[in-house]
Design an enzyme around this catalytic site. Structure first.
Site, PDB file in Angstrom:
ATOM      1  CB  SER A   1      27.245  -9.743  14.310  1.00 44.76           C
ATOM      2  OG  SER A   1      27.748 -11.052  14.390  1.00 44.76           O
TER       3      SER A   1
ATOM      4  CE  LYS B   1      31.085 -11.428  15.883  1.00 42.20           C
ATOM      5  NZ  LYS B   1      30.128 -12.219  15.059  1.00 42.20           N
TER       6      LYS B   1
ATOM      7  CB  SER C   1      27.544 -13.011  11.938  1.00 44.52           C
ATOM      8  OG  SER C   1      26.343 -12.434  12.386  1.00 44.52           O
TER       9      SER C   1
END
Lengths: 490, 100
Positions: free
Chosen positions: A154, A79, A178
């Site tokens: 997210s 990420k 997330s």
């Protein structure tokens, strides 16, 4: 040997590498090809680090891939809020335009030590603030099961990349759901470990008392293998826990007979779609058939989790994001008249609307006259939410329920309505507030879209989650299904 | 509740600026978000202590010794404007220092 990630897992890839049926260089080249094709649809990556990945793969081949190094030569995505030495890291924000870290996050270096190949950086909501990956400066990511729908957020890029078969596993971060919510929306497994289990050194901070790095993968076992490598105390993170990391794979023996499971009645309330409730009831029947006992319980403060979370996370964010001022790295506004103007214009032009909303809410709740009524009140309710869990865990090994109230929604459907978007996180936020480990495992399809079963355990009991998720996966075999939008792709 | 003037005040504290239209839109959204936060008024917290972190760790010490970490060149690598190994910024006051 095929590098079709709908048919492989880390163990099968590792066996092929050890038995020299393929090489790390070949696997990485195939992975980069697949990303190039599939990412046109999912837009899961912000940066594909092809040159660096090829170098790491060549190094893994040169060193030789032995049976004890399970991650050597395995391509993994990270990420984009986790820093990577020499590779653009943006947290999906304009304010970090052009930022090239000069060191690695602890998780990055631990993956490199294991010989893993870091193929790129995945899209996300800016600074991990969001539940749809629509709040990215680089544009939205698309759900692998329906390209018109959000992948969640997210960690939406990591989830879509895994679900689409671009990579076998990816790192994410989870402050209020997330990792778990995008895992649920994309029909894959995702785990947020106990707060402190994994070092946050090099994770771009959002809510420091809540943030935790974890793993997303199609197969439960693959997340266990990756977490095994990245977990454990780190002298660079004072909040990392000084406890040994147990052998997760050894815990996955398929036997959950006699395990005591609780379902909170609040997790099956009217805000949860009927189709989701049905899927969860079916999943619970499966757990019973596997030998677990299941009772209804109450976590009475659940409905206060969302306001509690938004006050605490936003307050911490407003402090953490003060560092973005245009002086030392990233974007700096042009044509400024003085130093104050650099700060204000850089921040006003560099942050997106959702980040500004949260900085504003946090600044407000910490400001003179409002601290006791907002931030401190939330910190007290947080304690009550943790107490709810402690009471249930006195009698139970695991708490289960849906990961999300609904399956993935359409891109654009909620993005202009912050409160409705926030309510989507009601079932994942409590685990962050309490600091307990929690995961989402696929529990079937509702109207063609995946639904996740959430598993929450006592602090440090990730092994319980892996054991149950693995047994559930073996009984349901959701992983054999290829996402609708990816059929015909390899 | 929160009004437009308060939102503008908070923006100043957070070093953010908004146009009039943005301020109107943000004020409405902040009202909704704070109305959501006000749900906590219903909760009787009694003498519950606030919980700011979950690890129960405190005062984690390490030896205070110097280490070689990053070079000056590395540390300056991402600086948007620099000169002669220093970070360059505009003057603190509008017309240069000393003219306030």
């Amino acid at each position: 040997m095929s590098t079709n990630y709908f048919e492989e897992d880390i163990t099968s890839l590792h066996d092929a590498l050890v038995n020299q049926k393929t090489t790390a260089a070949q696997l990485t080249a195939d992975t980069l090809d697949q990303i190039q094709t599939k990412d046109k649809q999912t837009k899961a990556f912000i940066t594909v680090a092809a040159d660096e990945a090829k170098k790491q793969a060549a190094a893994a081949d040169t060193q030789g891939i032995t049976a004890d190094r399970q991650l050597a030569g395995i391509p993994i995505a990270i990420k984009d809020n986790i820093i990577t030495d020499g590779i653009l890291t943006t947290a999906a924000s304009k304010i970090l335009t052009g930022f090239i870290p000069v060191y690695d996050a602890t998780v990055t270096s631990r993956l490199k030590e294991a010989g893993a190949v870091l193929v790129g950086k995945t899209n996300m909501d800016e600074f991990a603030m969001g539940s749809s990956t629509e709040n990215s400066y680089y544009g939205p990511t698309h759900n692998a099961w329906d390209l018109d729908r959000v992948p969640g957020g997210s960690s939406g890029g990591s989830a879509a990349a895994v679900a689409a078969g671009e990579v076998v596993a990816a790192l994410g971060s989870d402050t209020g759901g997330s990792i778990r919510q995008p895992a649920a929306f994309n029909g894959i497994f995702g785990i947020k470990p106990t707060y402190g289990r994994v070092s946050r050194w090099g994770l771009i901070a959002f809510g420091s008392s809540l943030d935790q790095i974890g793993v997303l993968s199609r197969r439960v076992k693959d997340s266990a293998i990756v977490l095994q490598q990245i977990a454990g105390q780190d002298e660079n993170d004072d909040t990392s826990l000084p406890a040994p990391v147990p052998d997760y794979l050894a815990a996955m023996d398929g036997n959950i007979k006699g395990l005591r499971i609780a379902i909170p009645e609040e997790y099956l309330g009217e805000g949860v779609a009927q189709g989701v409730r049905d899927a969860i009831e079916k999943a619970v029947d499966t757990l019973k058939k596997l030998g677990a006992t299941v009772d209804m319980v109450s976590l009475p403060h659940t409905k206060y989790a969302v306001p509690t979370y938004y006050l605490i996370a936003s307050s911490e964010a407003s402090s953490n994001l003060q560092r973005f001022d245009g002086i030392r790295y990233g974007f700096r506004a042009k044509d400024v008249k003085n130093l104050e103007d650099v700060y204000v214009r850089t921040r006003s032009e560099g942050f997106g609307d959702e980040v500004k909303r949260r900085i504003m809410l946090g600044t407000f709740s910490l400001s003179a006259g409002f601290y006791d009524a907002y931030f401190n009140k939330a910190a007290k309710v947080r304690h009550l939410i943790q107490d709810d869990f402690t009471k249930v865990f006195a009698d139970y090994d695991l708490i289960v329920g849906p990961t999300t109230p609904t399956p993935a929604f359409k891109i654009g459907e909620k993005v202009n309505d912050p409160v409705t978007m926030y309510m989507n996180d009601i079932l994942t936020i409590p685990a962050n507030l309490a600091g307990i480990p929690a995961a989402s495992v696929p529990a079937g399809l509702v109207d063609g879209m995946p639904v996740g079963l959430q598993l929450m355990a006592k602090p440090m009991a990730e092994a319980t989650i892996f054991k149950v998720a693995d047994a559930f996966e073996a009984a349901t075999q959701f992983y054999t299904q290829v996402p609708t939008a990816m059929k015909g792709e390899k | 509740m929160i009004d437009r003037d308060q939102v503008a005040h908070v923006a100043g504290l957070a070093k953010l600026q908004f146009t009039d239209d943005q301020l109107t839109a943000f004020t409405k959204q902040m009202e909704d978000i704070i109305a959501m936060a006000d749900q906590l008024d219903e909760v009787d917290v009694g003498d519950t202590t606030p919980m700011y972190q979950v690890t129960n760790l405190s005062n984690v010490f390490r030896e205070d010794k110097p280490e070689h970490w990053q070079t000056r060149t590395q540390l300056l690598q991402n600086v948007p404007e620099k000169e002669a190994g220093l970070i360059k910024v505009p003057s603190i006051l509008d017309n240069g220092e000393g003219e306030a």
